[in-house]
Design a protein around this motif. Structure first.
Motif, PDB file in Angstrom:
ATOM      1  N   THR A 200       0.518   0.740  -6.391  1.00  0.00           N
ATOM      2  CA  THR A 200       1.338  -0.384  -5.959  1.00  0.00           C
ATOM      3  C   THR A 200       1.100  -1.594  -6.855  1.00  0.00           C
ATOM      4  O   THR A 200       0.131  -1.641  -7.614  1.00  0.00           O
TER       5      THR A 200
ATOM      6  N   GLU B 148       0.837  -1.196   0.000  1.00  0.00           N
ATOM      7  CA  GLU B 148       0.000   0.000   0.000  1.00  0.00           C
ATOM      8  C   GLU B 148       0.873   1.248   0.000  1.00  0.00           C
ATOM      9  O   GLU B 148       2.013   1.231   0.455  1.00  0.00           O
ATOM     10  N   ASP B 149       0.326   2.320  -0.557  1.00  0.00           N
ATOM     11  CA  ASP B 149       1.041   3.596  -0.589  1.00  0.00           C
ATOM     12  C   ASP B 149       0.017   4.709  -0.786  1.00  0.00           C
ATOM     13  O   ASP B 149      -0.959   4.554  -1.533  1.00  0.00           O
ATOM     14  N   ARG B 150       0.222   5.820  -0.117  1.00  0.00           N
ATOM     15  CA  ARG B 150      -0.739   6.924  -0.187  1.00  0.00           C
ATOM     16  C   ARG B 150      -0.653   7.708  -1.487  1.00  0.00           C
ATOM     17  O   ARG B 150      -1.629   8.320  -1.924  1.00  0.00           O
ATOM     18  N   LYS B 151       0.533   7.685  -2.123  1.00  0.00           N
ATOM     19  CA  LYS B 151       0.711   8.512  -3.315  1.00  0.00           C
ATOM     20  C   LYS B 151       0.783   7.706  -4.608  1.00  0.00           C
ATOM     21  O   LYS B 151       0.195   8.099  -5.615  1.00  0.00           O
TER      22      LYS B 151
END
Length: 253
Positions: A87, A81-84
């Protein structure tokens, strides 16, 4: 031998049918059948290996482990997961399990073969330096790669870490003197941070493009376009487990 039982809602969540709250709602609506009988209790215990579960018209069978081959494109990060950034998990919309993760990582701008699974034992063995699992890459290099570079890669390079790299096989595929570029194949047995880029920096060159095409016995399927994935075949899984000396090889054979 003791019979292993599992809660119905837990079984459906692990098989990727939805979140726990979503699954419970569907069960209460009578949309789940176990062995042909409507069940409305999420806490009901089932034999996950034996019972036949139907959820919204689809049959779910228990799988302890799942394995996906992904042709990772540039611009996608090897994370769960990644906010920006997007993935690699975002590229597998039909994943059966919510607990899969990438085995190792490819840099954001690196393309090619990436294995995703929920098999922690296999992942550990594939990444263990003690196992020396070969990883093969193709690269475009700024600069003309020489026989001396090949010898240095074979000996091991100082890339600023505590220890030099393990011996690596570097092969010149062809060179383009007009652009002062080289196209090469590299086989490494480690997975250090930015390892291949740092190895070429150590011999005064720069990696312009990098693609992984093999990890152990697993070879990138040429039919997969960038961003596409597929499940591993039973034969591919068996080969990976066997070559790393997995104790659960017989279970997956």
């Amino acid at each position: 031998m003791a019979v292993i039982m599992m809660r119905l809602d837990k079984f459906l969540v692990e098989m990727g049918a939805g979140s726990r709250s979503e699954v419970k709602k569907q069960i209460s609506k009578g949309l789940v059948l176990v062995n042909g009988i409507v069940v409305r209790k999420p806490e009901m215990k089932i034999q996950e290996q034996e019972d036949v579960v139907m959820f919204s018209g689809k049959e779910y069978r228990y799988e302890a482990f799942v394995y996906y081959m992904l042709h990772k494109p540039a611009g996608v990060i090897s994370a769960t997961e990644d906010r920006k950034d997007k993935t690699v998990l975002d590229l597998i919309p039909d994943k059966k399990r919510p607990d899969i993760f990438p085995v190792g990582r490819l840099d954001k701008d690196t393309e090619g073969l990436l294995l995703l699974t929920n098999d922690g034992q296999l992942a550990h063995r594939l990444l263990s330096p003690k196992k020396h699992v070969d990883k093969t890459y193709e690269a475009r290099i700024s600069g003309i790669v020489t026989e001396e570079d090949i010898r240095e890669f074979r000996t091991g390079l100082d890339i600023g870490d505590e220890k030099p790299t393990l011996p690596a096989n570097l092969e010149i595929l062809y060179t383009d003197p007009t652009k002062t570029e080289s196209y090469v194949s590299i086989v490494i047995r480690e997975g250090r941070f930015h390892q291949i880029k740092r190895m070429f920096e150590a011999v005064g060159k720069e990696v312009l493009y990098l693609k992984r095409i093999r990890m152990g016995s697993l070879v990138l399927d040429t039919k997969l376009l960038k961003g596409e994935s597929r499940e591993l075949t039973p034969e591919e899984v068996k080969m990976l487990i066997n070559e790393t000396g997995g104790e659960h090889a017989k279970e997956n054979a």
